[in-house]
Design a protein around this motif. Structure first.
Motif, PDB file in Angstrom:
ATOM      1  N   SER A   1      69.719   3.265 -14.611  1.00 40.53           N
ATOM      2  CA  SER A   1      69.761   2.870 -13.031  1.00 40.53           C
ATOM      3  C   SER A   1      69.637   1.407 -13.045  1.00 40.53           C
ATOM      4  O   SER A   1      70.218   0.908 -11.960  1.00 40.53           O
ATOM      5  CB  SER A   1      68.811   3.684 -12.142  1.00 40.53           C
ATOM      6  N   ALA A   2      68.693   0.709 -13.750  1.00 35.54           N
ATOM      7  CA  ALA A   2      68.344  -0.597 -13.364  1.00 35.54           C
ATOM      8  C   ALA A   2      69.300  -1.310 -14.051  1.00 35.54           C
ATOM      9  O   ALA A   2      69.721  -1.181 -15.301  1.00 35.54           O
ATOM     10  CB  ALA A   2      67.060  -0.770 -14.028  1.00 35.54           C
ATOM     11  N   ILE A   3      70.060  -2.273 -13.307  1.00 33.67           N
ATOM     12  CA  ILE A   3      70.948  -3.351 -13.876  1.00 33.67           C
ATOM     13  C   ILE A   3      70.428  -4.629 -13.420  1.00 33.67           C
ATOM     14  O   ILE A   3      69.926  -5.082 -12.327  1.00 33.67           O
ATOM     15  CB  ILE A   3      72.364  -2.924 -13.418  1.00 33.67           C
ATOM     16  N   LEU A   4      70.986  -5.735 -14.549  1.00 29.10           N
ATOM     17  CA  LEU A   4      70.560  -7.145 -14.378  1.00 29.10           C
ATOM     18  C   LEU A   4      71.708  -7.860 -13.720  1.00 29.10           C
ATOM     19  O   LEU A   4      72.811  -7.626 -14.349  1.00 29.10           O
ATOM     20  CB  LEU A   4      70.455  -7.680 -15.512  1.00 29.10           C
ATOM     21  N   LEU A   5      71.679  -8.292 -12.569  1.00 28.92           N
ATOM     22  CA  LEU A   5      72.461  -9.133 -11.776  1.00 28.92           C
ATOM     23  C   LEU A   5      72.425 -10.705 -11.759  1.00 28.92           C
ATOM     24  O   LEU A   5      71.199 -11.009 -11.515  1.00 28.92           O
ATOM     25  CB  LEU A   5      72.979  -8.710 -10.441  1.00 28.92           C
ATOM     26  N   GLY A   6      73.275 -11.406 -12.406  1.00 29.42           N
ATOM     27  CA  GLY A   6      73.010 -12.830 -12.425  1.00 29.42           C
ATOM     28  C   GLY A   6      72.662 -13.426 -13.766  1.00 29.42           C
ATOM     29  O   GLY A   6      73.282 -13.113 -14.794  1.00 29.42           O
ATOM     30  N   LYS A   7      71.950 -14.608 -13.642  1.00 33.65           N
ATOM     31  CA  LYS A   7      71.801 -15.368 -14.874  1.00 33.65           C
ATOM     32  C   LYS A   7      70.781 -14.730 -15.865  1.00 33.65           C
ATOM     33  O   LYS A   7      70.081 -14.006 -15.509  1.00 33.65           O
ATOM     34  CB  LYS A   7      71.271 -16.774 -14.579  1.00 33.65           C
ATOM     35  N   THR A   8      70.883 -15.003 -17.144  1.00 33.61           N
ATOM     36  CA  THR A   8      70.243 -14.192 -18.129  1.00 33.61           C
ATOM     37  C   THR A   8      69.145 -15.208 -18.904  1.00 33.61           C
ATOM     38  O   THR A   8      68.562 -14.768 -19.701  1.00 33.61           O
ATOM     39  CB  THR A   8      70.961 -13.499 -19.069  1.00 33.61           C
ATOM     40  N   ASP A   9      69.195 -16.520 -18.412  1.00 38.50           N
ATOM     41  CA  ASP A   9      68.195 -17.325 -19.319  1.00 38.50           C
ATOM     42  C   ASP A   9      66.501 -16.860 -19.295  1.00 38.50           C
ATOM     43  O   ASP A   9      66.419 -16.163 -18.117  1.00 38.50           O
ATOM     44  CB  ASP A   9      68.209 -18.828 -18.526  1.00 38.50           C
TER      45      ASP A   9
END
Length: 937
Positions: A893-901
């Protein structure tokens, strides 16, 4: 002319010499000035001589810091207006206004004079085609009238009408509606206060305002409300014997019935409108009505010849002076464009392109879409009804694309693509002058057909570079505009904007309350209107005062080479998805290759719906895991075809509202245990590739600490939300990995504390409840004392925050705005300058959420990129979990949106090691000291 000017100069000198001998009585001067004012229009030159005489006398005999002198200057300016010297008109009008504003606290000036002064200044700027200053002057007029409560002043209503018409012309339809509603409200509330001479004028303005109000509702698609407002207007206008407004109402009712699909009634009302306009000798509206009838026939039947007949009849009518040649030319442009569309449907392309050119000729003979694009912004704004222009350009591109489909002419497809790029840049230009977010989003939705057609053309031509351009321009453009604006806002402006927005939120909350009297209700509406204007002017000042602002807006387009050079320097692939009308398009970019694929939309939607239904239902997933594996693997093969996706870090830019986790796609359906996409890929999601190239954090002026955790634990009884027991303990574990961490627990986890503090921390962790919808039809997050709507997210400072983790259900969901994306809390935090967020796509149980989040911070504290830390946390969760807990429902369910630095912050120190090292150091120093002392002895 020279002789006449010399005579006028001699008269001035003689009169001045005679009258300077002794100063006249001030009252007599004022009476003379009033008499002169009545003759300005008929005798501008002669009256100008007299006014200049009195100006000079006044300067010699009286103080110039009063309203009489200001009035003389204003009238001199007016004479220049009648003499067509508009620059001198503005110069004198400005001087007149400056006298009053610089002496605002003096009893010698009348502040109410500013209302008329600013209104007339706006008309003078209109004569100079300076639209920006025209609107600024109208704004000043409105603001001052509201401040002085001068609601009986006709200039106030004229300025409101100026704004209403302007907003409609630039496509800012929601601002048009709001301003029209305010205008009609002020007229209704102050009806008995108007003078006899002004009453008729103000009522006329109110009726015209209502007409624009209805037209703007049509443009926003709110035909139901428009129909309700129009219900009683026919009887009202019949009673008043107002043929013009009665005809307009017939025409607008026709549009309502057309939208309902009742073509018979629509045609009946259109014909009633035409007959009434014809009897009233209103050629302009006869032309417009016949055009509308032709368009209704074209849209709802295949009777092309009948539509053509109405268009040609419309062309016979020329405006007889009521609206002017420019307005008439624009209606002609629209008609020629409609005729071109008929010929395109009849597959007569030579005739179609001939009429497209005739349409453009109404602007300037020989000009085309490129010429229009090259107009300056000021020149561009002088054209009314900008949607005519944008529609004309897109229609021309569509005609070339159809010609390619019919004749298989690659040159026609390339010409279509060229025109689509011009249309896209025109839309950029239109967007920069719109202030209302909802209006911008409406244009993004309406212009989506441009991107659907353009990407289809690129696919047919195998034009990967063009496809990527349109993929990027089809998504999150308004978000990038918001970030550009944020970058050009100074800290003082950010604070001021926040104060205005918070005031508006407070006023709206008060207005929605039950215990509020009519007087306070009227005051709230005045304040809201004033604050809305102030906010628009603040944002407009950024465009005016920042020369590079427009460059930032124009630089939304990037190339695949830039992606490979910048984004794929640290990642192995970028996948972009575009949802068309009948197809799904994917663009997979890797360092070595690019793949452009078209998928059946029906197949994609069926596969996606089945995949998501399994993921969000743990019981179904548990009962039929084999079915899930098959559905997941099928979707994986559908998206990636047979292309090999490089192992490593992959960025995915989805489209539409079908956000789903790629991590739980099954990549091999033959293995005993499922092999998930997660195993070989650290996945992150983005609004667009362009979003990842923004410079975040450069404007931040505050930095409080590294980590802020928020956990209300318990909620007010009225919320009906279960307690999140254990969230405080989880925050304690997370804080052990990060130095300078701070937590707001229980009652301290309030909405107010969150809004005051969150911008100062590099990482924010929220353990709470949330919903993707609410009574305001927008996402909402709950705190210990109250809730926070997405629209309430107004920071007072540019955030120092690099990552926000929203460990609450459905924080990754929200309302879909076609052409722009899903407005979730992740999107809201991105718009204020927070580059990365982790959110949930569905509800997950507390224990799994805590465990996965704690694993994530363990890896993040090791300095890993955010996407890699989340990947490792999920893999560890899978390793440790047993039985049912291994299902993707618990971890995907948990997703990362945006920059990954990687997030840079201070790591916690080992105090025992520090003490030991200090003791050892102390012993060494003591030993050396003793040794040196012994040696010296």
């Amino acid at each position: 002319m020279k002789k006449k000017a010399a005579i006028q100069l001699i008269i001035i000198v003689l009169l001045t010499a005679t009258l300077y001998a002794q100063c006249p009585i001030k009252d007599s001067v004022e009476k003379d000035v009033r008499r002169i004012a009545a003759l300005l229009k008929s005798q501008p030159g002669e009256q100008q001589v007299k006014l200049i005489k009195y100006r000079d006398i006044f300067k010699k005999c009286f103080s110039t810091n009063d309203s009489t002198y200001s009035n003389i200057l204003r009238l001199i300016g007016r004479t220049y207006f009648y003499l067509s010297d508009y620059l001198r008109t503005v110069e004198y009008s400005r001087q007149s206004i400056d006298i009053i504003t610089s002496n605002a606290n003096s009893p010698s000036v009348r502040l109410k004079d500013l209302i008329n002064g600013y209104y007339f200044l706006s008309t003078y700027y209109d004569s100079l085609n300076n639209i920006a200053e025209k609107i600024n002057a109208a704004d000043e007029c409105i603001s001052i009238a509201i401040k002085l409560k001068a609601f009986s002043n006709v200039s106030f209503y004229r300025s409101l009408y100026t704004k209403i018409e302007y907003y409609f012309d630039i496509g800012d339809y929601y601002s048009c509606i709001n301003t029209a509603e305010s205008c009609e409200k002020y007229v209704l509330e102050n009806e008995g206060t108007f003078s006899n001479t002004d009453t008729a004028v103000i009522r006329q303005i109110a009726k015209s305002s209502f007409g624009w109000h209805i037209n703007a509702l049509f443009r926003t698609g709110n035909f139901e409300k428009a129909g309700d407002l129009l219900a009683n207007k026919v009887n009202e206008y019949k009673k008043e014997k107002r043929k013009d407004y009665l005809a307009l109402t017939y025409a607008q009712l026709a549009e309502v019935y057309e939208e309902k699909g009742d073509d018979q009634k629509a045609l009946l009302f259109y014909n009633m409108a035409f007959t009434t306009y014809k009897n009233d000798h209103n050629n302009y509206n006869c032309k417009q009505t016949l055009n509308n009838i032709g368009q209704a026939i074209f849209n709802h039947s295949d009777n092309n010849d009948k539509a053509l007949d109405y268009y040609r009849r419309a062309l016979r009518y020329k405006d007889n002076g009521k609206f002017g040649p420019r307005a008439d030319a624009l209606e002609t442009l629209n008609i020629f464009g409609n005729i071109a569309n008929v010929y395109e449907r009849k597959v007569l392309y030579d005739s179609a392109f001939k009429y497209f050119q005739l349409a453009f000729n109404q602007l300037k003979t020989g000009i085309d879409e490129t010429g229009v694009l090259n107009y300056s912004l000021e020149e561009f704004l002088t054209y009314k009804k900008i949607h005519y222009l944008s529609g004309l350009v897109i229609d021309k591109g569509d005609a070339y694309l159809e010609k390619y489909r019919i004749a298989n002419d690659p040159g026609a497809a390339r010409e279509a693509l060229r025109i689509y790029k011009v249309a896209d840049r025109l839309l950029d230009k239109i967007r920069t002058v719109q202030s209302d977010l909802d209006s911008k989003l409406l244009w993004r939705k309406d212009s989506r057909r441009l991107y659907v057609q353009a990407i289809e053309a690129c696919y047919l031509l195998k034009d990967i570079a063009g496809a990527f351009y349109f993929f990027e321009k089809s998504r999150a453009v308004v978000l990038n505009d918001q970030l550009t604006q944020q970058r050009w806002l100074g800290s003082a402006d950010i604070s001021k904007r926040a104060q205005i927005k918070k005031k508006m939120i407070s006023l709206q909350a008060e207005a929605s309350g039950k215990e509020i009297g009519p007087k306070r209700s009227a005051e709230i509406q005045d304040e809201l209107f004033t604050n809305t204007n102030e906010l628009r002017r603040l944002e407009e000042s950024i465009r005016v005062n920042s020369p590079l602002y427009y460059h930032g807006i124009d630089s939304n387009n990037i190339t695949t080479d830039e992606v490979k050079k910048k984004l794929l320097k640290t990642h192995q692939a970028l996948l972009e998805v575009f949802v068309g009308d009948s197809s799904i398009y994917t663009l997979l970019i890797t360092p070595g290759d690019t793949h452009f694929t078209r998928i059946s939309k029906t197949d994609f939607e069926i596969a996606t719906a089945l995949y998501v239904s399994y993921l969000q239902d743990r019981d179904q997933l548990n009962r039929n895991f084999t079915g899930f594996r098959a559905a997941s693997y099928k979707l994986y093969k559908l998206i990636f075809q047979n292309y090999v996706v490089p192992k490593g870090r992959i960025i995915i830019s989805p489209d539409g509202n079908r956000y789903f986790p790629f991590e739980s796609l099954v990549t091999d359906n033959n293995s005993k245990d499922p092999i998930y996409f997660l195993v070989d890929h650290a996945v992150s999601y983005t609004y667009s590739a362009r979003y990842l190239m923004n410079d975040f954090g450069s404007n931040s002026t505050v930095s409080t600490g590294n980590f802020l955790g928020i956990a209300p634990i318990h909620y007010p009884p009225g919320f009906h939300l279960p307690a999140l027991s254990g969230s405080d303990l989880s925050l304690k574990k997370i804080g052990s990995h990060i130095d300078e961490s701070y937590s707001l627990l229980a009652e301290k986890a309030s909405r107010k504390n969150f809004l005051q503090q969150f911008t100062g921390y590099k990482i924010i962790q929220l353990y709470t409840h949330a919903s993707d919808s609410s009574d305001k039809k927008e996402p909402i997050i709950f705190f210990a004392d109250s809730s926070l709507y997405l629209s309430d997210l107004v920071p007072e400072h540019a955030p120092a925050t690099q990552l926000i983790v929203l460990a609450a259900c459905k924080t990754g969901k929200g309302k879909l705005y076609q052409g722009e994306g899903v407005f979730s809390f992740s999107r809201g935090f991105a718009a204020i300058g927070i580059p990365s967020s982790i959110s949930n796509l569905w509800s997950v149980d507390n224990i799994s959420t805590y465990r996965l989040t704690e694993y994530f911070y363990e890896y993040l504290s090791q300095g890993l990129p955010v996407d890699v830390a989340l990947q490792k946390a999920k893999l560890e969760f899978l390793t440790v979990a047993s039985g049912e807990n291994k299902l993707p429902y618990y971890w995907a369910s948990a997703i990362l949106l945006g920059k990954t630095d990687p997030v840079k912050y201070k790591k916690p120190g080992n105090w025992k090691l520090y003490i030991l090292m200090t003791l050892i150091g102390g012993i060494i120093i003591l030993g050396l000291w003793k040794y040196n002392r012994k040696t010296k002895q």
